[in-house]
Design a protein around this motif. Structure first.
Motif, short mmCIF file in Angstrom:
data_model
loop_
_atom_site.label_atom_id
_atom_site.label_comp_id
_atom_site.label_asym_id
_atom_site.label_seq_id
_atom_site.Cartn_x
_atom_site.Cartn_y
_atom_site.Cartn_z
N VAL A 128 -13.52 9.76 -38.99
CA VAL A 128 -12.35 10.08 -38.18
C VAL A 128 -12.38 9.20 -36.94
O VAL A 128 -13.40 9.08 -36.27
CB VAL A 128 -12.35 11.58 -37.77
N LEU A 129 -11.24 8.57 -36.65
CA LEU A 129 -11.11 7.76 -35.45
C LEU A 129 -9.94 8.25 -34.65
O LEU A 129 -8.81 8.26 -35.12
CB LEU A 129 -10.90 6.28 -35.82
N LEU A 130 -10.20 8.68 -33.44
CA LEU A 130 -9.15 9.09 -32.51
C LEU A 130 -8.98 7.94 -31.53
O LEU A 130 -9.94 7.51 -30.89
CB LEU A 130 -9.55 10.37 -31.78
N TYR A 131 -7.76 7.44 -31.42
CA TYR A 131 -7.49 6.29 -30.56
C TYR A 131 -6.50 6.67 -29.46
O TYR A 131 -5.55 7.42 -29.68
CB TYR A 131 -6.89 5.13 -31.36
N ARG A 157 -19.00 5.12 -38.81
CA ARG A 157 -19.89 5.71 -39.81
C ARG A 157 -19.12 6.74 -40.63
O ARG A 157 -18.26 7.43 -40.10
CB ARG A 157 -21.07 6.39 -39.13
N PRO A 158 -19.46 6.84 -41.90
CA PRO A 158 -18.83 7.91 -42.68
C PRO A 158 -19.27 9.27 -42.13
O PRO A 158 -20.36 9.40 -41.57
CB PRO A 158 -19.33 7.69 -44.10
N ARG A 159 -18.43 10.24 -42.29
CA ARG A 159 -18.70 11.60 -41.84
C ARG A 159 -19.06 11.66 -40.35
O ARG A 159 -20.05 12.24 -39.95
CB ARG A 159 -19.81 12.22 -42.68
N SER A 160 -18.21 11.00 -39.55
CA SER A 160 -18.41 11.05 -38.10
C SER A 160 -17.06 11.07 -37.40
O SER A 160 -16.08 10.55 -37.91
CB SER A 160 -19.23 9.85 -37.62
N PHE A 161 -17.04 11.70 -36.26
CA PHE A 161 -15.85 11.78 -35.42
C PHE A 161 -16.03 10.77 -34.30
O PHE A 161 -16.87 10.93 -33.43
CB PHE A 161 -15.69 13.20 -34.89
N ASN A 162 -15.25 9.69 -34.36
CA ASN A 162 -15.33 8.60 -33.39
C ASN A 162 -14.09 8.60 -32.52
O ASN A 162 -13.00 8.92 -32.98
CB ASN A 162 -15.38 7.26 -34.14
#
Length: 144
Positions: free
Chosen positions: A91-94, A12-17
């Motif tokens: 934001v996607l942290l992998y 989603r836009p404006r989300s920290f995933n």
């Protein structure tokens, strides 16, 4: 506008995933996702990256920055910075697996996705694998 990274992961836009998945699964998801071509993508890596050299070369707006390792930074500060960045972008942290540092970084995440293994291939039937075997098979009618 949400966009699908994997069949069960939409960002989603404006989300920290946050996402943990096998490395191959993540690389395939990045390379197959045409939506990523429309957005600016910032890829932050540590001292080395097993993923960067395998990403599709068609990324026109791919920016690469070398970050510090978790040992060199305060994880709480980075977690808040990722959360703040998510106010303006997806934001996607992998990570390929969960470790104590990853757990600290995702403390402020809006959503967390966890895959222990990638999708399995469908098993092939022996008859399809060996078409000649069908020629030698007899039906029950042959014995009546």
């Amino acid at each position: 506008m949400d966009f699908e990274l994997l069949p069960t992961v939409s960002l989603r836009p404006r989300s920290f995933n946050a996402l943990t998945a096998p490395r191959e699964m993540f690389i395939q998801a990045m390379n197959r996702n045409l939506n990523l071509q429309r957005f600016r993508v910032l890829y932050v890596t540590g001292n080395s990256s097993a993923i960067l050299s395998r990403l599709d070369r068609r990324f026109e707006a791919l920016e690469i920055r070398r970050g510090f390792t978790v040992f060199q930074q305060m994880t709480e500060y980075v977690s808040h910075a990722l959360s703040d960045a998510a106010k303006e972008a997806a934001v996607l942290l992998y990570a390929p697996r969960i470790d104590p540092f990853f757990e600290d970084l995702v403390e402020n995440a809006d959503r967390m996705f966890y895959f222990e293994e990638g999708p399995r291939e469908t098993p092939r039937l022996a008859a399809k694998a060996h078409p000649r075997a069908r020629e030698n098979q007899r039906t029950l009618e042959a014995y009546s």
